[in-house]
Write a protein that holds these residues in place. Structure first.
Motif, PDB file in Angstrom:
ATOM      1  N   ILE A  36       0.851  -1.193   0.000  1.00 53.35           N
ATOM      2  CA  ILE A  36       0.000   0.000   0.000  1.00 53.35           C
ATOM      3  C   ILE A  36       0.890   1.248   0.000  1.00 53.35           C
ATOM      4  O   ILE A  36       1.412   1.643   1.039  1.00 53.35           O
ATOM      5  CB  ILE A  36      -0.937   0.023   1.229  1.00 53.35           C
TER       6      ILE A  36
ATOM      7  N   THR B 234      -8.366   7.251   5.571  1.00 57.58           N
ATOM      8  CA  THR B 234      -8.810   5.965   5.023  1.00 57.58           C
ATOM      9  C   THR B 234      -7.878   4.793   5.314  1.00 57.58           C
ATOM     10  O   THR B 234      -8.293   3.641   5.183  1.00 57.58           O
ATOM     11  CB  THR B 234      -8.965   6.083   3.500  1.00 57.58           C
TER      12      THR B 234
ATOM     13  N   VAL C 287      -8.517   0.548   5.218  1.00 57.58           N
ATOM     14  CA  VAL C 287      -7.901  -0.249   4.150  1.00 57.58           C
ATOM     15  C   VAL C 287      -7.081  -1.388   4.746  1.00 57.58           C
ATOM     16  O   VAL C 287      -7.205  -2.545   4.316  1.00 57.58           O
ATOM     17  CB  VAL C 287      -7.020   0.645   3.242  1.00 57.58           C
TER      18      VAL C 287
ATOM     19  N   ASP D 134      -9.459  -3.981   6.353  1.00 64.27           N
ATOM     20  CA  ASP D 134     -10.222  -4.711   5.334  1.00 64.27           C
ATOM     21  C   ASP D 134      -9.378  -5.793   4.663  1.00 64.27           C
ATOM     22  O   ASP D 134      -9.843  -6.925   4.445  1.00 64.27           O
ATOM     23  CB  ASP D 134     -10.746  -3.747   4.262  1.00 64.27           C
TER      24      ASP D 134
ATOM     25  N   GLY E 126      -4.149   3.450  -0.893  1.00 61.69           N
ATOM     26  CA  GLY E 126      -4.606   3.605   0.487  1.00 61.69           C
ATOM     27  C   GLY E 126      -5.804   4.514   0.642  1.00 61.69           C
ATOM     28  O   GLY E 126      -6.101   4.975   1.752  1.00 61.69           O
TER      29      GLY E 126
ATOM     30  N   ASP F 199      -9.076   3.776  -0.078  1.00 68.37           N
ATOM     31  CA  ASP F 199     -10.334   3.055   0.129  1.00 68.37           C
ATOM     32  C   ASP F 199     -11.279   3.171  -1.069  1.00 68.37           C
ATOM     33  O   ASP F 199     -12.493   3.271  -0.908  1.00 68.37           O
ATOM     34  CB  ASP F 199     -11.042   3.554   1.402  1.00 68.37           C
TER      35      ASP F 199
ATOM     36  N   TYR G  91      -4.994  -1.163  -8.559  1.00 72.48           N
ATOM     37  CA  TYR G  91      -5.301  -2.423  -7.879  1.00 72.48           C
ATOM     38  C   TYR G  91      -4.833  -3.569  -8.766  1.00 72.48           C
ATOM     39  O   TYR G  91      -5.455  -3.877  -9.790  1.00 72.48           O
ATOM     40  CB  TYR G  91      -6.810  -2.495  -7.648  1.00 72.48           C
TER      41      TYR G  91
END
Length: 314
Positions: free
Chosen positions: A8, A16, A20, A23, A84, A86, A152
């Motif tokens: 990240i 956020t 992150v 999660d 990072g 979200d 991503y």
């Protein structure tokens, strides 16, 4: 060597980053979460560490510099890179990781553009830019990757350890994509549900400045990876220009036997010489490119053997 490393890169994501990290720890309990702080002026690093991430630092500003540091320092069977901010769902992480570990994918692209991106993203010029970049790369490099600019992605060990990071900023995603296409890496797309940043969180991507850098990167990499096409196209353009200026001179000569525009004729001659030089430059660079491809394949074997040795030591 980690089995799964979640990478990240972060710059001022204090609003956020905790969510992150939590999660992705929940989605991939076997993963090691790494947060690389890039000179944040808020408490991003402290919040990430408190949430359970391993925090490291990169002091050269720019996402490309952060990823360069990550790829050099971390060894893993599978790398999952996520922003990072979200905006990317952790629910898709398992599928992306399994494609690397089980299907032997070299890069898995989290495809936003086939789902909710155009509805969720509130910056219309970003939408236009993403579409333009995707069309440009898929046309120039003959591929069908669905989302070029997504942050991503999942990678194999051999992709990470053979990828030369040259870009310093947000154009790094474009560079990754073109590298994977050119080196015949196995690339898969996974459709994800994108969500816009939460209120109060600001994007660090400048639509115009970074967009221009991305287009420059595409042009640069096209000349590097497709030199024959690039320089042949330039040669054809120069010949077309020379012909356009030469034809009136030729017609006048046929009619009168005179050449009243000697400067034009001389310029046409120099342009034709430049066209010939461009063509042969492309030919020479194409041969160099072919040799580089051979060297890359041999390096790929070395990296694959290195990965097996490291796995054997676990």
């Amino acid at each position: 060597m980690d089995k799964v490393a979640v990478l990240i890169p972060c710059y001022n994501e204090v609003l956020t980053i905790e969510k992150v990290v939590r999660d992705f720890k929940a989605a991939l309990p076997e993963a090691v979460i790494y947060v690389y702080d890039n000179n944040s002026t808020d408490n991003t690093a402290k919040v990430a560490e408190k949430a359970g991430a391993i925090v490291r630092y990169e002091h050269q500003q720019g996402k490309g510099n952060v990823i360069r540091r990550m790829f050099a320092e971390i060894d893993a069977q599978c790398y999952l890179m996520v922003d990072g901010d979200d905006t990317y769902p952790a629910e898709a992480a398992k599928e992306m990781v399994e494609k690397v570990l089980n299907d032997k994918s070299d890069m898995v692209v989290g495809d936003r553009l086939s789902s909710t991106y155009f509805e969720e993203n509130k910056r219309p010029f970003h939408n236009i830019g993403n579409t333009l970049v995707r069309a440009s790369i898929n046309t120039l490099f003959k591929n069908n990757i669905k989302d070029i600019m997504t942050g991503y992605r999942a990678f194999s060990y051999r992709f990470v350890k053979t990828f030369p990071v040259l870009s310093k900023g947000f154009e790094i995603e474009t560079e990754m994509t073109i590298h994977a296409i050119d080196k015949n890496m196995f690339v898969e797309n996974v459709v994800i549900n994108y969500r816009d940043r939460p209120e109060g969180s600001e994007s660090k991507l400048n639509t115009y400045t970074d967009g221009f850098k991305v287009l420059k990167t595409i042009a640069r990499l096209f000349s590097t990876y497709r030199p024959m096409k690039y320089f042949s196209g330039l040669s054809a353009l120069l010949l077309l220009i020379a012909t356009g200026f030469f034809v009136p001179v030729l017609i006048e000569y046929i009619k009168t036997g005179l050449v009243p525009n000697f400067p034009t004729l001389i310029v046409c001659g120099f342009v034709v010489i430049a066209a010939i030089q461009s063509f042969f430059a492309g030919l020479i660079l194409h041969n160099n490119y072919q040799k580089n491809r051979q060297d890359f394949e041999m390096n790929l074997y070395r990296v694959s053997s290195e990965e097996k040795e490291k796995l054997g030591k676990i």
